[in-house]
Design an enzyme around this catalytic site. Structure first.
Site, mmCIF file in Angstrom:
data_model
loop_
_atom_site.group_PDB
_atom_site.id
_atom_site.type_symbol
_atom_site.label_atom_id
_atom_site.label_comp_id
_atom_site.label_asym_id
_atom_site.label_seq_id
_atom_site.Cartn_x
_atom_site.Cartn_y
_atom_site.Cartn_z
ATOM 1 N N GLY A 214 -8.984 -45.584 -7.172
ATOM 2 C CA GLY A 214 -10.236 -45.954 -6.511
ATOM 3 C C GLY A 214 -11.058 -44.706 -6.211
ATOM 4 N N HIS A 215 -10.385 -43.656 -5.851
ATOM 5 C CA HIS A 215 -11.020 -42.341 -5.707
ATOM 6 C C HIS A 215 -10.342 -41.437 -6.731
ATOM 7 C CE1 HIS A 215 -12.520 -38.564 -4.343
ATOM 8 N NE2 HIS A 215 -12.963 -38.998 -3.175
ATOM 9 N N GLU A 339 -22.303 -41.942 0.309
ATOM 10 C CA GLU A 339 -22.133 -40.493 0.061
ATOM 11 C C GLU A 339 -22.410 -40.223 -1.413
ATOM 12 O OE1 GLU A 339 -17.962 -40.082 1.368
ATOM 13 O OE2 GLU A 339 -18.726 -39.485 3.321
ATOM 14 N N GLU A 355 -22.434 -33.336 0.391
ATOM 15 C CA GLU A 355 -21.109 -33.118 0.981
ATOM 16 C C GLU A 355 -20.463 -31.857 0.421
ATOM 17 O OE1 GLU A 355 -18.531 -36.537 0.647
ATOM 18 O OE2 GLU A 355 -16.773 -35.371 1.248
ATOM 19 N N CYS A 435 -11.912 -34.167 4.994
ATOM 20 C CA CYS A 435 -11.680 -33.761 3.615
ATOM 21 C C CYS A 435 -12.220 -32.365 3.335
ATOM 22 C CB CYS A 435 -12.329 -34.760 2.664
ATOM 23 S SG CYS A 435 -14.015 -35.200 3.106
#
Lengths: 669, 669
Positions: A214-215, A339, A355, A435
């Site tokens: 998913g990521h 994002e 980011e 993160c």
């Protein structure tokens, strides 16, 4: 077209010594301040900072594993949590579902530092963390504290939102890095076991699940595992994850149906770059970090499998990102909604996301592209994002971080207006979703791997960073030492020290910001042979050969492509690779009333403040603001006062308290 | 300081005939197109439009009431729904919890049209609707279809979100209007009964609930009921609702606690203007429609109770709205987050909210302020919002509506970027939340009540709209006829026809956009006596007296206060009260590349297009856009080409298909 002759490999960072006065100092801050600080944060020992719970989650998971209680605990919840922090009580999982990755990134950064600074205390701590991580691993190899704690029977049921393969990827990167740095293979073996287990669950075979992260992150990590093991199954799995993404029937849609949830919208799939197969994608879309992590792995796989089609997709996406969706600082991601990337030329400076992790991901992507072909544009973007959009993410003292990196801040606006509330006006101690800080740490600690690359008969210097690299070319040990005072001035000296004379191709990137340069070799002027923006020397090198470069480093007033509405009528200032900004501390309030001429002259002012910078001084204008009672009134001639403008490097902003800042300044002429 | 001598009362609209070529036509469109169209929409008979279910809800409620089933139905839900549409199945309530108010506003608009155009068919339909509404009323007077259908035992448990008192207020306004228009009191009596019941539930007494409307509206409606009945208890209840708002303990917080929900944040309370007592409020805050409906009622109550303190609060809030938070079009509400005010001088043109209903609410507020004191600034804002921010809400043919009224549109941006998705690039057929269309209908149908006001010895013309008003001054019937071709030219003729000669004070507003004017009375030049922006004639008037006004109506280039960041470096164009814009249809794409000089000369072009307008022509510049491969590049001199600019009235935009539009144009000098 792929040209294998140009393929090159990043250096073994244990053979690169960063000697650069600009970066070495920052790397030391990472080692001595950031990583210890992060360790405190991961253990929830920093007062006033958002809690992490990352170490605690592993402790709980290890305890459950030890007691054989995994799967028998009922208090947890494993509902789709995605990007929301959870708190499932005292013995439950806490924090974001991807909290494990913070430990992984910290470990990976530690590993890199150990290659250039042995520290047995630190290594001991890392070993203990690895023991803890491994203690949480299940018999079959599974290792994700969220599900181990809260309900292992639900594992693999929500790839789209719940980040298992992402956490796997980060821990695998840490394992590879730690193995390479220390030779210790405990974590590597554990992660190999996990990778094998994942390979038994996912894949093209009918009986396996046709899912993917998913990521994105597992993909690029599996390539690293392939590089270290040379076991092709890991590369195959990476390739499978890449190629399966966005295929029909869409896995995420199927998964949602199975969970009895609404099937994802097109936008939701695009957020995950899963709206169509990656080879058909032309436009960078969705969550920016996800996107560039994917593109990085795509470039890896394209190179390793010599896949022209995949390479073409990488080039298209590279062009879209860097030529249509990138801030001048190298930051990417124009919207806080998801994002995410938005659309070409949409680059708002105030509402920006930018980011730090996305900027770092862009550096990953650039490094991979350089490894395929040493082209100036890749190195230029790498340099841009390192000196600007990444570096802005951390305070000069290494204890405060930006997650979002704005190019324009008016603090009261950000405080008052919910539309800008994602943009913090000051760097933060830590984040619930943390993160970024460990990501900065790991890229800085790993800087040595970015400066150059080499193959059997070539050596390329991509970054003009002071460094001593040792490499083997055609069987001869060669050291290439780069010296200079970059980015503050453009004189670079490269000394070659082969053990015995050897003929090879040396290339060094001449940045695109540089209009003119002079080069000499052993004191003699050099006819310059350029290829793709690299100065090329194809010759026999012997001990003590010296290449001297003198790059004209003019201060430049920059404009954006007119299609960038947000920058229209404005200019920014760069000197070398460094993007500058105006800060309230130097220029007073209401920066939007300031303007300058596009042909302004600048004075370079070497200052010891802000860690030592070249500030840039020029003359500009301040509009005289006439307040009367009328919100709207007949237009009058605008009165301007001459004023001095002082620009500082963008990365150094917000180290003197809260205040206005802008990268783009109104252009008067 | 309140000066009772200046108090004036709006006219009986049955005694005002709008003869204005600009407005009369639009009122006829409202009568012949908008209201029949809305009736179809309320009955869900328009293909492709969002469904309303408003009539259906009343039918279901009436049926349940008839059968004695209210409170016995169990399938419904009465959870907090706030601003989300609900659908509780076949016999359940559908639509927004405030859906009843759409019927009420439609009825109110019908009532107004009946005062200037008798239509027995229409009156019959209205009577039937009233029968239906009344059939849904409960024994105790309660009348809200959401709770009647879905669970009457939960009534009054969620004032904050569920709009009962808002729906009450609108139906009460309709009842008063219908009574005044037709003399029929069925709905008025029903609503009086409901009001009495509400008065038995809410009030200062210890045994009553200390609540107030979550969406203000009941307050101003209760004042209307007071005006028609002269029963002070209704005024007292309005005043109670106003004064209780924001008191501690906060009713909304207590209510949330009772429902077992989280107590509202400060922001949530501010959204409802309930963060502190209204008398202490200085800054317009929260949901813009709610805010101006509240301020309207505050001004009503301040006047009727001669409350200096409340009046001072109204003036502070008026100043904040109109001098710091209002668009040049009179639109208000800068953010879609909460459809709300944001902060002083924050007026983004693209991300704007500018809800049509909020503009209408500002007109209500302005009318009340004019009734307290005839000051130019109130009339100026009323005029501004009528000709611009309200009128832009409806297409020229009366069948399409804007909810959000942007001042800058680049269609692809709105389509691509979720941050702008609330801004529709074309007027819509109808809305799920359809507050705006019937609101436009009712204010246009009621225009007669805005043009003037009078008291025992004074008559004020606030709007230079062609109208024939009949009024009694000092016992003498006086007709005041205003003629002109406003807003296209500035020649106004006012004819006085008193039945017998009578001395009184006549005032007519000289708009602030007018720098020079000439006035003559019966052909003789008039020495101009001005007071608060009104030309004052204090004399004996006799039949046939004629005041001629000639207002210089120059095209003006306007700038915003420099604190409005969004308009900085830009200008807009006005002529008279009309704000102009550039549209793609006339000026091509990429309007952001256009610029003009602040001292540009304009030619007025009378056109029959777009319902008949004065277009404005001038010469401007188009920046020559040079696209190359570089997103960022050294700034070059900008090349401009001379170009013709054609401005059209802002209200008339988007009547020729989708395209770019901007009110604010870059200023070159």
């Amino acid at each position: 077209m792929i040209n294998k002759e140009l393929f090159s490999t990043e250096p073994d960072i244990s053979k690169v010594k960063i000697t650069d006065s600009f970066w070495k100092n920052r790397m030391e801050i990472v080692r001595t301040k950031v990583l210890p600080y992060e360790w405190e944060a991961l253990n929830d020992r920093i007062e006033g900072a958002s809690t992490s719970h990352a170490v605690e989650n592993f402790k709980i998971a290890a305890e459950l594993t030890k007691k054989g209680l995994v799967g028998k605990n009922t208090k947890g919840t494993t509902k789709t949590v995605g990007a929301e922090a959870v708190d499932t009580g005292d013995d439950g999982f806490k924090g974001f579902v991807f909290q494990d990755s913070d430990i992984a990134k910290w470990l990976e950064a530690i590993a890199y530092t150990l290659t250039w600074h042995k520290d047995s205390e630190l290594e001991k701590t890392a070993d203990e963390v690895i023991d803890l991580v491994c203690a949480a691993q299940q018999e079959d190899g599974y290792l994700d504290t969220f599900y181990i704690i809260n309900g292992i029977e639900k594992k693999w049921t929500d790839l789209k939102n719940n980040h298992e393969l992402y956490c796997f990827g980060h821990m695998l990167e840490a394992a590879v890095a730690y193995y390479e740095a220390t030779g210790k293979d405990k974590l590597l073996n554990a992660m190999k076991k996990y990778a094998d287990y994942i390979g038994s669950i996912f894949g093209p075979e009918a009986e396996k699940r046709h899912g993917y992260p998913g990521h994105e992150e597992a993909e690029l990590a599996l390539v690293k595992l392939y590089n270290v093991t040379k076991d092709k199954k890991y590369l195959d799995l990476a390739k499978y994850f890449i190629d399966e993404r966005g295929q029909e029937p869409n896995y995420f849609s199927e998964e949602c149906k199975e969970r009895g949830e609404k099937i994802p919208t097109y936008e939701d799939l695009a957020y995950h770059q899963a709206h169509k197969p990656v080879r058909e994608q032309d436009v960078a879309i969705g969550h920016a970090v996800r996107a560039v992590y994917l593109y990085t792995a795509m470039a890896d796989v394209a190179k390793l499998t010599e896949d022209e089609e995949l390479m073409a997709a990488c080039e298209r996406l590279w062009n879209d990102v860097t030529k249509r969706q990138m801030y001048i600082t190298g930051s990417i991601g124009s919207s806080h909604l998801g994002e995410a990337f938005t659309f070409d030329y949409d680059l708002p400076n105030d509402a920006v996301y930018g980011e730090t992790c996305a900027a770092i991901g862009l550096a990953f992507f650039a490094k991979r592209m350089l490894g395929i072909s040493p082209k100036r544009e890749y190195g230029d973007v790498l340099e841009k994002v390192l000196y600007n959009g990444i570096l802005s993410g951390i305070s000069l003292d290494g204890t405060r971080f930006f997650y979002v990196n704005p190019l324009e801040v008016v603090p009261y606006k950000n405080h008052m207006d919910a539309r800008f509330r994602h943009v913090k006006t000051e760097r933060q101690k830590w984040f619930g979703c943390a993160c970024c800080p460990p990501n900065i740490a790991r890229i800085m600690a790993d800087l040595g791997s970015y400066v150059s690359s080499s193959n059997k008969d070539s050596f390329y210097t991509h970054l003009l960073i002071g460094s001593e690299s040792e490499v083997e070319i055609l069987g001869v040990k060669v050291s290439v030492d780069v010296k200079g005072n970059y980015p503050w001035d453009g004189d670079i000296e490269v000394t070659f020290n082969p053990e015995t004379p050897v003929s090879f191709t040396y290339g060094i990137r001449i940045p695109s910001w540089c209009d003119n340069f002079k080069a000499s070799f052993n004191g003699e002027e050099l006819p310059t042979t350029m290829k793709d923006g690299y100065l090329i020397l194809k010759k026999e090198f012997k001990k003590g050969d010296v290449l001297k470069l003198s790059l004209d480093m003019e201060t430049k007033v920059i404009e954006a492509d007119a299609r960038v509405h947000a920058d229209h009528g404005k200019v920014s200032v760069m000197r070398g690779p460094v993007v500058y900004c105006l800060e309230e501390a130097d220029n007073g309030r209401d920066l939007y009333l300031l303007s300058m001429d596009a042909d302004a002259d600048f004075k370079v002012s070497k200052e010891t403040d802000l860690g030592g910078i070249n500030a840039l001084l020029t003359s500009g204008y301040r509009e005289v603001k006439e307040d009367d009672d009328r919100l709207y009134r007949p237009a009058k001639e605008i009165e301007y006062k001459q004023t001095n403008l002082k620009f500082i490097p963008y990365y150094a902003w917000n180290n003197r308290g809260e205040g206005e800042m802008t990268v783009w300044v109104k252009r008067r002429s």
